[in-house]
Design a protein around this motif. Structure first.
Motif, PDB file in Angstrom:
ATOM      1  N   ASN A 195      41.254  24.403  43.162  1.00 54.45           N
ATOM      2  CA  ASN A 195      41.148  24.130  44.587  1.00 54.45           C
ATOM      3  C   ASN A 195      39.671  24.007  44.964  1.00 54.45           C
ATOM      4  N   PRO A 196      39.249  22.830  45.423  1.00 48.66           N
ATOM      5  CA  PRO A 196      37.828  22.615  45.730  1.00 48.66           C
ATOM      6  C   PRO A 196      37.319  23.428  46.921  1.00 48.66           C
ATOM      7  N   ASN A 197      38.207  23.914  47.770  1.00 49.10           N
ATOM      8  CA  ASN A 197      37.790  24.640  48.975  1.00 49.10           C
ATOM      9  C   ASN A 197      37.926  26.153  48.855  1.00 49.10           C
ATOM     10  N   MET A 198      38.387  26.639  47.721  1.00 50.87           N
ATOM     11  CA  MET A 198      38.692  28.062  47.572  1.00 50.87           C
ATOM     12  C   MET A 198      37.600  28.769  46.781  1.00 50.87           C
ATOM     13  N   GLY A 199      37.277  29.990  47.221  1.00 42.81           N
ATOM     14  CA  GLY A 199      36.341  30.829  46.494  1.00 42.81           C
ATOM     15  C   GLY A 199      37.090  31.932  45.772  1.00 42.81           C
ATOM     16  N   HIS A 200      36.380  32.961  45.356  1.00 42.78           N
ATOM     17  CA  HIS A 200      37.009  34.073  44.645  1.00 42.78           C
ATOM     18  C   HIS A 200      37.905  34.889  45.579  1.00 42.78           C
ATOM     19  N   SER A 201      37.470  35.038  46.818  1.00 41.84           N
ATOM     20  CA  SER A 201      38.265  35.829  47.755  1.00 41.84           C
ATOM     21  C   SER A 201      38.533  35.094  49.067  1.00 41.84           C
ATOM     22  N   GLY A 202      37.980  33.934  49.254  1.00 44.34           N
ATOM     23  CA  GLY A 202      38.186  33.196  50.489  1.00 44.34           C
ATOM     24  C   GLY A 202      39.241  32.119  50.314  1.00 44.34           C
ATOM     25  N   TYR A 203      40.480  32.423  50.760  1.00 43.74           N
ATOM     26  CA  TYR A 203      41.555  31.452  50.624  1.00 43.74           C
ATOM     27  C   TYR A 203      42.641  31.731  51.652  1.00 43.74           C
ATOM     28  N   ASP A 204      43.495  30.750  51.822  1.00 50.27           N
ATOM     29  CA  ASP A 204      44.636  30.856  52.721  1.00 50.27           C
ATOM     30  C   ASP A 204      45.873  31.139  51.867  1.00 50.27           C
ATOM     31  N   SER A 223      55.721  33.630  28.572  1.00 48.87           N
ATOM     32  CA  SER A 223      56.255  33.247  29.882  1.00 48.87           C
ATOM     33  C   SER A 223      55.453  32.077  30.460  1.00 48.87           C
ATOM     34  N   PRO A 224      56.041  31.326  31.386  1.00 49.72           N
ATOM     35  CA  PRO A 224      55.311  30.222  32.034  1.00 49.72           C
ATOM     36  C   PRO A 224      54.078  30.753  32.764  1.00 49.72           C
ATOM     37  N   ILE A 225      53.066  29.898  32.869  1.00 49.90           N
ATOM     38  CA  ILE A 225      51.784  30.316  33.441  1.00 49.90           C
ATOM     39  C   ILE A 225      51.344  29.336  34.523  1.00 49.90           C
ATOM     40  N   LEU A 226      51.008  29.890  35.674  1.00 52.58           N
ATOM     41  CA  LEU A 226      50.376  29.123  36.740  1.00 52.58           C
ATOM     42  C   LEU A 226      49.003  29.726  36.970  1.00 52.58           C
ATOM     43  N   LEU A 227      47.980  28.919  36.791  1.00 55.83           N
ATOM     44  CA  LEU A 227      46.603  29.355  37.031  1.00 55.83           C
ATOM     45  C   LEU A 227      46.120  28.688  38.315  1.00 55.83           C
ATOM     46  N   ILE A 228      45.661  29.482  39.256  1.00 59.08           N
ATOM     47  CA  ILE A 228      45.106  28.973  40.513  1.00 59.08           C
ATOM     48  C   ILE A 228      43.672  29.465  40.583  1.00 59.08           C
ATOM     49  N   HIS A 229      42.749  28.522  40.707  1.00 58.23           N
ATOM     50  CA  HIS A 229      41.337  28.909  40.680  1.00 58.23           C
ATOM     51  C   HIS A 229      40.568  28.123  41.733  1.00 58.23           C
ATOM     52  N   GLY A 230      39.686  28.805  42.447  1.00 61.55           N
ATOM     53  CA  GLY A 230      38.839  28.161  43.438  1.00 61.55           C
ATOM     54  C   GLY A 230      37.563  27.628  42.802  1.00 61.55           C
ATOM     55  N   CYS A 237      35.223  28.415  36.941  1.00 65.21           N
ATOM     56  CA  CYS A 237      36.428  27.610  36.714  1.00 65.21           C
ATOM     57  C   CYS A 237      36.656  27.349  35.232  1.00 65.21           C
ATOM     58  N   ALA A 238      35.594  27.323  34.473  1.00 62.28           N
ATOM     59  CA  ALA A 238      35.722  27.077  33.034  1.00 62.28           C
ATOM     60  C   ALA A 238      36.643  28.100  32.379  1.00 62.28           C
ATOM     61  N   MET A 239      36.709  29.317  32.908  1.00 66.64           N
ATOM     62  CA  MET A 239      37.589  30.331  32.354  1.00 66.64           C
ATOM     63  C   MET A 239      39.055  29.914  32.490  1.00 66.64           C
ATOM     64  N   SER A 240      39.439  29.470  33.665  1.00 70.70           N
ATOM     65  CA  SER A 240      40.823  29.034  33.867  1.00 70.70           C
ATOM     66  C   SER A 240      41.132  27.779  33.059  1.00 70.70           C
ATOM     67  N   ILE A 241      40.178  26.885  32.963  1.00 76.16           N
ATOM     68  CA  ILE A 241      40.382  25.666  32.165  1.00 76.16           C
ATOM     69  C   ILE A 241      40.590  26.030  30.702  1.00 76.16           C
ATOM     70  N   THR A 242      39.793  26.934  30.183  1.00 78.12           N
ATOM     71  CA  THR A 242      39.937  27.387  28.794  1.00 78.12           C
ATOM     72  C   THR A 242      41.293  28.052  28.581  1.00 78.12           C
ATOM     73  N   LEU A 243      41.691  28.925  29.493  1.00 80.99           N
ATOM     74  CA  LEU A 243      42.993  29.579  29.383  1.00 80.99           C
ATOM     75  C   LEU A 243      44.120  28.554  29.400  1.00 80.99           C
ATOM     76  N   TYR A 244      44.015  27.583  30.289  1.00 86.07           N
ATOM     77  CA  TYR A 244      45.025  26.530  30.375  1.00 86.07           C
ATOM     78  C   TYR A 244      45.132  25.765  29.049  1.00 86.07           C
ATOM     79  N   LEU A 245      44.004  25.404  28.495  1.00 85.58           N
ATOM     80  CA  LEU A 245      44.008  24.629  27.247  1.00 85.58           C
ATOM     81  C   LEU A 245      44.550  25.430  26.065  1.00 85.58           C
ATOM     82  N   LYS A 246      44.351  26.724  26.073  1.00 89.56           N
ATOM     83  CA  LYS A 246      44.807  27.567  24.972  1.00 89.56           C
ATOM     84  C   LYS A 246      46.260  28.037  25.112  1.00 89.56           C
ATOM     85  N   ALA A 247      46.810  27.950  26.309  1.00 87.50           N
ATOM     86  CA  ALA A 247      48.190  28.384  26.531  1.00 87.50           C
ATOM     87  C   ALA A 247      49.150  27.443  25.811  1.00 87.50           C
ATOM     88  N   ARG A 248      50.223  28.018  25.263  1.00 88.41           N
ATOM     89  CA  ARG A 248      51.194  27.247  24.470  1.00 88.41           C
ATOM     90  C   ARG A 248      52.574  27.206  25.124  1.00 88.41           C
TER      91      ARG A 248
END
Length: 116
Positions: free
Chosen positions: A58-67, A24-31, A39-50
């Motif tokens: 998002n430069p302003n987002m943390g693990h739990s601090g987001y809008d 299925s399509p994948i959207l990764l959102i990472h702070g 962030c390296a985890m999401s980047i790795t997942l993105y690169l490996k996804a087919r």
């Protein structure tokens, strides 16, 4: 996992092994301020996804601090519309939410986007 935690806790999330099998399509959102999952985890997942995919760092987002609206829902809507060509479905979902409103209320709502 990172640091001492990786020694004490086994990696039960096999995301890197599984991601190439996802169909299925994948959207990764990472702070970028996330100090729990790098962030390296999401980047790795993105690169490996087919599949159709998108990575939003998002430069302003943390693990739990987001809008929710700006950091989660808007990127999801953009992904559905731009990557998955689901503009018709997104618009219908928005219209469904307006069933109890008058035409003037709908036109004045900032989230309503009509094609003129």
């Amino acid at each position: 996992m990172v640091g001492l935690l990786s020694i004490a806790v086994p990696n039960v999330f096999k995301s890197i092994e599984v991601i190439p099998k996802v169909k299925s399509p994948i959207l990764l959102i990472h702070g970028e301020k996330d100090t729990f999952v790098p962030c390296a985890m999401s980047i790795t997942l993105y690169l490996k996804a087919r599949v159709t995919k998108e990575l939003r760092l998002n430069p302003n987002m943390g693990h739990s601090g987001y809008d929710y609206e700006d950091d989660i829902f808007s990127p999801m809507e953009e992904f559905f519309v731009n990557k998955l060509d689901m503009a018709e479905h997104v618009l219908q979902t928005e219209l469904d939410g307006y069933s109890e409103k008058t035409e003037e209320e709908i036109k004045s709502d900032n989230h309503f986007k009509a094609n003129d």
